[in-house]
Design a protein around this motif. Structure first.
Motif, short mmCIF file in Angstrom:
data_model
loop_
_atom_site.label_atom_id
_atom_site.label_comp_id
_atom_site.label_asym_id
_atom_site.label_seq_id
_atom_site.Cartn_x
_atom_site.Cartn_y
_atom_site.Cartn_z
N GLN A 177 -19.47 -3.02 20.00
CA GLN A 177 -18.85 -2.86 18.68
C GLN A 177 -17.59 -1.99 18.71
O GLN A 177 -16.97 -1.78 17.67
N GLY A 178 -17.23 -1.50 19.89
CA GLY A 178 -16.02 -0.69 20.01
C GLY A 178 -16.18 0.74 19.55
O GLY A 178 -15.18 1.47 19.41
N VAL A 179 -17.41 1.18 19.34
CA VAL A 179 -17.66 2.58 18.96
C VAL A 179 -17.28 3.49 20.12
O VAL A 179 -16.76 4.59 19.92
N ILE A 180 -17.57 3.04 21.35
CA ILE A 180 -17.15 3.75 22.56
C ILE A 180 -16.44 2.75 23.47
O ILE A 180 -16.58 1.53 23.31
N ASP A 181 -15.68 3.28 24.43
CA ASP A 181 -14.94 2.43 25.37
C ASP A 181 -15.69 2.19 26.66
O ASP A 181 -15.35 1.28 27.42
N GLY A 182 -16.69 3.02 26.91
CA GLY A 182 -17.42 2.87 28.15
C GLY A 182 -18.48 3.95 28.30
O GLY A 182 -18.81 4.66 27.34
N ALA A 183 -19.00 4.06 29.51
CA ALA A 183 -20.08 5.02 29.78
C ALA A 183 -20.00 5.44 31.24
O ALA A 183 -19.04 5.10 31.94
N GLU A 184 -21.00 6.18 31.68
CA GLU A 184 -21.06 6.56 33.09
C GLU A 184 -22.52 6.51 33.52
O GLU A 184 -23.40 7.05 32.86
N ASN A 185 -22.75 5.78 34.60
CA ASN A 185 -24.12 5.59 35.07
C ASN A 185 -24.06 4.91 36.43
O ASN A 185 -22.99 4.71 36.99
N ASN A 186 -25.24 4.52 36.93
CA ASN A 186 -25.30 3.80 38.20
C ASN A 186 -25.14 2.29 37.99
O ASN A 186 -25.07 1.83 36.85
N GLU A 187 -25.12 1.56 39.08
CA GLU A 187 -24.87 0.12 39.02
C GLU A 187 -25.96 -0.66 38.29
O GLU A 187 -25.68 -1.73 37.71
N LEU A 188 -27.19 -0.17 38.30
CA LEU A 188 -28.27 -0.92 37.67
C LEU A 188 -28.10 -1.03 36.16
O LEU A 188 -28.62 -1.95 35.53
N ALA A 189 -27.35 -0.08 35.57
CA ALA A 189 -27.10 -0.16 34.13
C ALA A 189 -26.33 -1.42 33.77
O ALA A 189 -26.47 -1.96 32.67
#
Length: 342
Positions: A207-219
Motif C-alpha cells: 500500500q506504499g505505507v513503507i518503501d521496504g524492510a530489512e530481514n533475511n532472504e526467507l522473508a
C-alpha cells in the motif's frame, strides 16, 4: 485473511485463559497441553525445528504432555505472545531478541549493527551454551527464560527501489524491528525507521505505507515480500537470532528428569533448524530471483559499516550491561579473523 487471523487469535486466547482459570489446561486423557507460538509459516526452518521439539517431548514424556504448535502469529504478534508466555497462558514462544530488550537490556546488543564479523563467529557465540545460559537467565524476573536459539541469518535491506549505497536509503521508510537500537541504526543510515509487527509488512509495502524492510532472504518467499519488494541488497547489517522462550513457572515446576528432556528437545530443535536454514536460504534465493523477479544486489559493505560506525560506541556508552557480552563476542570475532588470516 488478516481479520480471520485476529479472530482465531482472540478465540484461542480466550479459550486458553478460561482453561487456565479453571485449572483445565489438559486434554481428555489428562495430558498437559504445551502450547508454542511463533510467527513463521509451517515450512519455515523454525517450525520444522519445533516439530523435532514436539517429537522428542512426546517420545519421552508422551504420557504426560501433548505439544501444540501455533504458527503464523495465530496467537498474536511476538510482543503479545511474550506477554501470554509471561502469564502462563501459553508455555513457549519464538521471538527475536529485539522483542526481549524491554525485559532485559543485555539483549539490545544483538541489534548492534555489524556486531559479528562473520557467520562463523556468530554461530560460535550462540553455541557457547555455558556463557549464553547466563544471558538467558536475565529475564527470570520477567517470568520467562530462553531455552535455545535459532538461526535467522543475516539481515539486509529490501525495497521497491534498488539500494546500492547508504545514500539510496535517504528518505525511504523502512520497517525495522520494534527495538530502539534498530530504529537508531536505520536512522543512522539515513532512512526513516518504521517499527511495526512483522505480520503487517507485506500490506504496508503493497500500500506504499513503507518503501521496504530489512530481514533475511526467507522473508521474500515464506512471507511473500518478494511480490511487493523487488530489490534485495546484501549489506548484512545484523545477525540477529530468534529465541525459544519458556514460561519460568512451568520450567521450574518440571522434575529434574523432565527439565533435562525439555532442554535436550530444545537443543535438538536447534540442530534441525540450523540444517534446514542453509538449505532453505539457497532455495529462497532461487525462487525469489527466478519466479518472483527479485534482483539481488551485491554492495560495498564497508560503505554501510562506515555510515553507522558511531552507533556501536553510542550503544556501549548508553547501556553498560552489554559491555561484557560485547567483549566476549569481540574475542570470538578475533579468533575467526585469525583463522581466516592463516
Amino acid at each position: 485473511m488478516k481479520r480471520v487471523k485476529k479472530i482465531i487469535a482472540l478465540v484461542l486466547c480466550a479459550c486458553m485463559f478460561t482453561m487456565l482459570l479453571s485449572g483445565c489446561a489438559s486434554v481428555g486423557n489428562g495430558k498437559r497441553i504445551i502450547r508454542i507460538s511463533h510467527a513463521q509459516s509451517e515450512s519455515h526452518p523454525e517450525h520444522i525445528g519445533l516439530l523435532k521439539f514436539k517429537e522428542y517431548i512426546e517420545e519421552n514424556l508422551g504420557d504426560k504432555y501433548e505439544v501444540q504448535i501455533y504458527p503464523n502469529e495465530l496467537l498474536g504478534g511476538a510482543q503479545k505472545a511474550i506477554e501470554l508466555t509471561q502469564t502462563g497462558a501459553i508455555d513457549f514462544v519464538v521471538a527475536g531478541t529485539a522483542n526481549l530488550e524491554t525485559f532485559a537490556d543485555v539483549y539490545e546488543i544483538f541489534s548492534m549493527p555489524y556486531l559479528f564479523t562473520s557467520e562463523e563467529a556468530y554461530h560460535a557465540t550462540m553455541m557457547d551454551t555455558e556463557y549464553m545460559n547466563n544471558v538467558y537467565k536475565s529475564t527470570d524476573e520477567a517470568g520467562f527464560r530462553v531455552l535455545t536459539w535459532y538461526n535467522a541469518g543475516s539481515r539486509s535491506f529490501y525495497a521497491t527501489k534498488p539500494i546500492e549505497t547508504p545514500e539510496d536509503l535517504k528518505g525511504l521508510k523502512i520497517r525495522v524491528q520494534q527495538s530502539p537500537a534498530s530504529i537508531k541504526m536505520a536512522n543512522a543510515f539515513g532512512a526513516a525507521a518504521s517499527p511495526m509487527s512483522f505480520g503487517e509488512v507485506y500490506t504496508a509495502i503493497q500500500q506504499g505505507v513503507i518503501d521496504g524492510a530489512e530481514n533475511n532472504e526467507l522473508a521474500l518467499t515464506n512471507n511473500k515480500h518478494g511480490e511487493v519488494a523487488k530489490y534485495y541488497s546484501y549489506n548484512r547489517h545484523q545477525m540477529v537470532p530468534d529465541m525459544l522462550i519458556g514460561n519460568l513457572k512451568f520450567l521450574n515446576g518440571l522434575s529434574d528428569e523432565e527439565l533435562k528432556i525439555f532442554e535436550e528437545a530444545a537443543a535438538l530443535s536447534t540442530e534441525v533448524e540450523l540444517e534446514e536454514w542453509d538449505d532453505q536460504v539457497e532455495e529462497a534465493k532461487r525462487i525469489a530471483e527466478e519466479e518472483m523477479g527479485v534482483q539481488f544486489i551485491d554492495v560495498d559493505v564497508q560503505l554501510f559499516k562506515d555510515a553507522v560506525s558511531n552507533v556501536q560506541q553510542e550503544m556501549l556508552d548508553n547501556n553498560p550491561s552489554i559491555q561484557d557480552l560485547y567483549d566476549h563476542i569481540q574475542e570470538i570475532n578475533k579468533q575467526y579473523e585469525e583463522k581466516e588470516g592463516n
